[in-house]
Motif scaffolding. Structure first.
Motif, PDB file in Angstrom:
ATOM      1  N   ILE A 118      17.610  -2.111  -0.243  1.00 28.03           N
ATOM      2  CA  ILE A 118      16.223  -2.567  -0.269  1.00 28.03           C
ATOM      3  C   ILE A 118      15.983  -3.492   0.908  1.00 28.03           C
ATOM      4  CG2 ILE A 118      14.500  -3.910  -1.557  1.00 28.03           C
ATOM      5  CD1 ILE A 118      15.888  -3.090  -4.126  1.00 28.03           C
ATOM      6  N   GLN A 119      14.969  -3.196   1.691  1.00 22.38           N
ATOM      7  CA  GLN A 119      14.613  -4.086   2.785  1.00 22.38           C
ATOM      8  C   GLN A 119      13.574  -5.085   2.278  1.00 22.38           C
ATOM      9  OE1 GLN A 119      12.733  -1.699   5.882  1.00 22.38           O
ATOM     10  NE2 GLN A 119      10.746  -2.574   5.324  1.00 22.38           N
ATOM     11  N   SER A 120      13.488  -6.215   2.946  1.00 19.71           N
ATOM     12  CA  SER A 120      12.527  -7.243   2.547  1.00 19.71           C
ATOM     13  C   SER A 120      11.427  -7.363   3.599  1.00 19.71           C
ATOM     14  CB  SER A 120      13.229  -8.586   2.358  1.00 19.71           C
ATOM     15  OG  SER A 120      13.894  -8.982   3.550  1.00 19.71           O
ATOM     16  N   ARG A 121      10.345  -8.046   3.195  1.00 21.65           N
ATOM     17  CA  ARG A 121       9.209  -8.346   4.085  1.00 21.65           C
ATOM     18  C   ARG A 121       8.620  -7.111   4.767  1.00 21.65           C
ATOM     19  NH1 ARG A 121      11.482 -13.878   7.066  1.00 21.65           N
ATOM     20  NH2 ARG A 121      11.923 -15.000   5.113  1.00 21.65           N
ATOM     21  N   PRO A 122       8.053  -6.177   4.044  1.00 18.86           N
ATOM     22  CA  PRO A 122       7.914  -6.163   2.589  1.00 18.86           C
ATOM     23  C   PRO A 122       9.118  -5.504   1.928  1.00 18.86           C
ATOM     24  CG  PRO A 122       6.735  -4.319   3.495  1.00 18.86           C
ATOM     25  CD  PRO A 122       7.301  -5.079   4.676  1.00 18.86           C
ATOM     26  N   TYR A 123       9.195  -5.655   0.619  1.00 20.48           N
ATOM     27  CA  TYR A 123      10.252  -5.007  -0.130  1.00 20.48           C
ATOM     28  C   TYR A 123       9.979  -3.508  -0.199  1.00 20.48           C
ATOM     29  CZ  TYR A 123      11.724  -9.595  -1.902  1.00 20.48           C
ATOM     30  OH  TYR A 123      12.170 -10.883  -2.012  1.00 20.48           O
ATOM     31  N   ARG A 124      10.976  -2.725   0.120  1.00 21.64           N
ATOM     32  CA  ARG A 124      10.864  -1.277  -0.033  1.00 21.64           C
ATOM     33  C   ARG A 124      12.250  -0.660  -0.071  1.00 21.64           C
ATOM     34  NH1 ARG A 124      11.420   1.678   4.771  1.00 21.64           N
ATOM     35  NH2 ARG A 124      10.347   3.437   3.780  1.00 21.64           N
ATOM     36  N   VAL A 125      12.360   0.479  -0.755  1.00 21.42           N
ATOM     37  CA  VAL A 125      13.624   1.214  -0.821  1.00 21.42           C
ATOM     38  C   VAL A 125      13.827   1.931   0.503  1.00 21.42           C
ATOM     39  CG1 VAL A 125      14.876   3.080  -1.984  1.00 21.42           C
ATOM     40  CG2 VAL A 125      13.467   1.502  -3.316  1.00 21.42           C
ATOM     41  N   THR A 126      15.027   1.856   1.058  1.00 21.88           N
ATOM     42  CA  THR A 126      15.260   2.412   2.392  1.00 21.88           C
ATOM     43  C   THR A 126      16.021   3.732   2.374  1.00 21.88           C
ATOM     44  OG1 THR A 126      17.274   1.076   2.641  1.00 21.88           O
ATOM     45  CG2 THR A 126      15.216   0.133   3.457  1.00 21.88           C
ATOM     46  N   LEU A 127      16.102   4.368   1.215  1.00 21.13           N
ATOM     47  CA  LEU A 127      16.711   5.699   1.175  1.00 21.13           C
ATOM     48  C   LEU A 127      15.732   6.673   0.532  1.00 21.13           C
ATOM     49  CD1 LEU A 127      17.349   5.534  -1.995  1.00 21.13           C
ATOM     50  CD2 LEU A 127      19.618   4.772  -1.325  1.00 21.13           C
ATOM     51  N   ARG A 128      16.087   7.933   0.536  1.00 22.08           N
ATOM     52  CA  ARG A 128      15.219   8.945  -0.072  1.00 22.08           C
ATOM     53  C   ARG A 128      15.128   8.705  -1.571  1.00 22.08           C
ATOM     54  NH1 ARG A 128      16.958  14.807   1.236  1.00 22.08           N
ATOM     55  NH2 ARG A 128      15.042  15.187   0.040  1.00 22.08           N
ATOM     56  N   LEU A 129      13.929   8.749  -2.073  1.00 18.50           N
ATOM     57  CA  LEU A 129      13.713   8.462  -3.489  1.00 18.50           C
ATOM     58  C   LEU A 129      12.903   9.574  -4.123  1.00 18.50           C
ATOM     59  CD1 LEU A 129      12.687   5.060  -5.009  1.00 18.50           C
ATOM     60  CD2 LEU A 129      11.466   7.124  -5.654  1.00 18.50           C
ATOM     61  N   LYS A 130      13.378  10.041  -5.272  1.00 16.64           N
ATOM     62  CA  LYS A 130      12.654  11.027  -6.057  1.00 16.64           C
ATOM     63  C   LYS A 130      12.498  10.466  -7.467  1.00 16.64           C
ATOM     64  CE  LYS A 130      14.369  15.104  -3.548  1.00 16.64           C
ATOM     65  NZ  LYS A 130      15.062  16.423  -3.681  1.00 16.64           N
ATOM     66  N   ALA A 131      11.374  10.749  -8.098  1.00 17.58           N
ATOM     67  CA  ALA A 131      11.125  10.209  -9.431  1.00 17.58           C
ATOM     68  C   ALA A 131      10.351  11.215 -10.261  1.00 17.58           C
ATOM     69  CB  ALA A 131      10.352   8.894  -9.330  1.00 17.58           C
ATOM     70  N   ASP A 132      10.758  11.364 -11.522  1.00 21.12           N
ATOM     71  CA  ASP A 132      10.064  12.332 -12.374  1.00 21.12           C
ATOM     72  C   ASP A 132       8.595  11.962 -12.565  1.00 21.12           C
ATOM     73  OD1 ASP A 132      10.655  10.112 -13.960  1.00 21.12           O
ATOM     74  OD2 ASP A 132      11.708  11.244 -15.527  1.00 21.12           O
ATOM     75  N   PHE A 133       8.272  10.663 -12.633  1.00 22.31           N
ATOM     76  CA  PHE A 133       6.885  10.262 -12.834  1.00 22.31           C
ATOM     77  C   PHE A 133       6.021  10.565 -11.615  1.00 22.31           C
ATOM     78  CE2 PHE A 133       9.532   6.596 -11.822  1.00 22.31           C
ATOM     79  CZ  PHE A 133       8.887   5.982 -10.753  1.00 22.31           C
ATOM     80  N   LEU A 134       6.597  10.476 -10.417  1.00 21.83           N
ATOM     81  CA  LEU A 134       5.855  10.858  -9.213  1.00 21.83           C
ATOM     82  C   LEU A 134       5.707  12.372  -9.133  1.00 21.83           C
ATOM     83  CD1 LEU A 134       7.295   8.480  -6.452  1.00 21.83           C
ATOM     84  CD2 LEU A 134       5.216   8.212  -7.823  1.00 21.83           C
ATOM     85  N   ASP A 135       6.733  13.093  -9.580  1.00 22.27           N
ATOM     86  CA  ASP A 135       6.663  14.551  -9.576  1.00 22.27           C
ATOM     87  C   ASP A 135       5.548  15.047 -10.503  1.00 22.27           C
ATOM     88  OD1 ASP A 135       8.727  14.752  -7.775  1.00 22.27           O
ATOM     89  OD2 ASP A 135      10.277  15.091  -9.297  1.00 22.27           O
ATOM     90  N   VAL A 136       5.414  14.425 -11.686  1.00 23.70           N
ATOM     91  CA  VAL A 136       4.348  14.816 -12.613  1.00 23.70           C
ATOM     92  C   VAL A 136       2.988  14.578 -11.974  1.00 23.70           C
ATOM     93  CG1 VAL A 136       3.195  14.219 -14.785  1.00 23.70           C
ATOM     94  CG2 VAL A 136       5.669  14.504 -14.729  1.00 23.70           C
ATOM     95  N   GLN A 137       2.821  13.433 -11.347  1.00 27.74           N
ATOM     96  CA  GLN A 137       1.562  13.135 -10.676  1.00 27.74           C
ATOM     97  C   GLN A 137       1.248  14.164  -9.602  1.00 27.74           C
ATOM     98  OE1 GLN A 137       0.322   9.095  -8.839  1.00 27.74           O
ATOM     99  NE2 GLN A 137       1.116  10.294  -7.136  1.00 27.74           N
ATOM    100  N   ASN A 138       2.238  14.491  -8.792  1.00 30.20           N
ATOM    101  CA  ASN A 138       2.025  15.450  -7.710  1.00 30.20           C
ATOM    102  C   ASN A 138       1.719  16.850  -8.237  1.00 30.20           C
ATOM    103  OD1 ASN A 138       2.428  13.479  -5.747  1.00 30.20           O
ATOM    104  ND2 ASN A 138       4.622  13.878  -5.594  1.00 30.20           N
ATOM    105  N   LEU A 139       2.377  17.250  -9.323  1.00 34.57           N
ATOM    106  CA  LEU A 139       2.106  18.561  -9.928  1.00 34.57           C
ATOM    107  C   LEU A 139       0.665  18.627 -10.444  1.00 34.57           C
ATOM    108  CD1 LEU A 139       5.462  19.127 -11.854  1.00 34.57           C
ATOM    109  CD2 LEU A 139       4.593  20.536  -9.969  1.00 34.57           C
ATOM    110  N   LEU A 140       0.199  17.544 -11.045  1.00 39.38           N
ATOM    111  CA  LEU A 140      -1.189  17.504 -11.512  1.00 39.38           C
ATOM    112  C   LEU A 140      -2.158  17.620 -10.347  1.00 39.38           C
ATOM    113  CD1 LEU A 140      -1.120  14.697 -14.240  1.00 39.38           C
ATOM    114  CD2 LEU A 140      -1.390  17.147 -14.619  1.00 39.38           C
ATOM    115  N   MET A 141      -1.855  16.933  -9.259  1.00 38.79           N
ATOM    116  CA  MET A 141      -2.716  16.975  -8.077  1.00 38.79           C
ATOM    117  C   MET A 141      -2.779  18.384  -7.493  1.00 38.79           C
ATOM    118  SD  MET A 141      -1.586  13.349  -6.292  1.00 38.79           S
ATOM    119  CE  MET A 141      -2.589  13.593  -4.827  1.00 38.79           C
TER     120      MET A 141
END
Length: 204
Positions: A88-111
């Motif tokens: 995790i990098q700071s200022r701002p905080y963010r994940v610095t590797l590839r991230l996949k999430a089931d909740f984001l996948d559901v959102q994208n499928l709906l879109m």
């Protein structure tokens, strides 16, 4: 609430690693296929970072994690501990590797209008026992998004799947009664369920 789908950078550090979050009805994560043991607070932080791929400031993270009673010292300690497991990098905080999430996948499928696939993936509500403000908001947003789409569907199998997954939702069962054929033997079950839920609401 504005939600930006995750689009990983081609030059992001650690892109050869993949952090996969399975937070719909469960708290499960893997890093490059290896199961991770994450505390609920870590899961909540990852939801906030996943839904803010451009990063979040320390103050915003505190508000989304704790609400009005933000505790910057506790927050900094939690981020420090989590960063030992996930880059995790700071200022701002963010994940610095590839991230996949089931909740984001559901959102994208709906879109994309792929409702059947979205319902298949939507195994439960997002981190159902979390009370972090940002998680609660996203949980409600995602559930209502899927639910509203199901209420507008005439696909019997799809509506049935959602109704049996969320058996206390009277409106869904009433919609199911409208789309199920009269000759379907499950109609009696649907009517019985509606009767039970209606009586329960009247008593309460």
């Amino acid at each position: 609430m504005t939600v930006i789908p995750w689009t990983p950078s081609e030059t992001a550090p650690g892109e050869h690693q993949i952090l996969q979050l399975h937070f719909l009805g469960q708290e499960h994560a893997t890093l490059s296929g290896e199961v991770m043991k994450l505390r609920r607070r870590f899961c909540e932080i990852l939801v906030i970072l996943a839904t803010n791929p451009c990063g979040v400031t320390s103050s915003k993270l505190g508000m989304e994690l704790y609400g009005e009673w933000s505790e910057s010292q506790n927050q900094a300690l939690e981020i420090h501990r989590l960063s030992k497991l996930v880059p995790i990098q700071s200022r701002p905080y963010r994940v610095t590797l590839r991230l996949k999430a089931d909740f984001l996948d559901v959102q994208n499928l709906l879109m994309q209008g792929r409702l059947a696939e979205a319902v298949d993936l939507y195994q439960g509500e997002l981190l159902p026992f979390s009370d972090a403000p940002a998680v609660s908001d996203y949980r409600e947003y995602l559930h209502e998004s899927v639910r509203s789409a199901v209420l507008g569907s005439q696909d019997l199998d799809l509506v049935w799947k959602f109704a049996t997954r969320f058996p206390e939702d009277l409106e869904i069962w009433e919609h199911l009664q409208k789309v199920i054929p009269v000759q379907d033997l499950r109609l009696g079950m649907v009517r019985a369920k509606i009767k039970v839920l209606t009586r329960r609401l009247q008593v309460s």
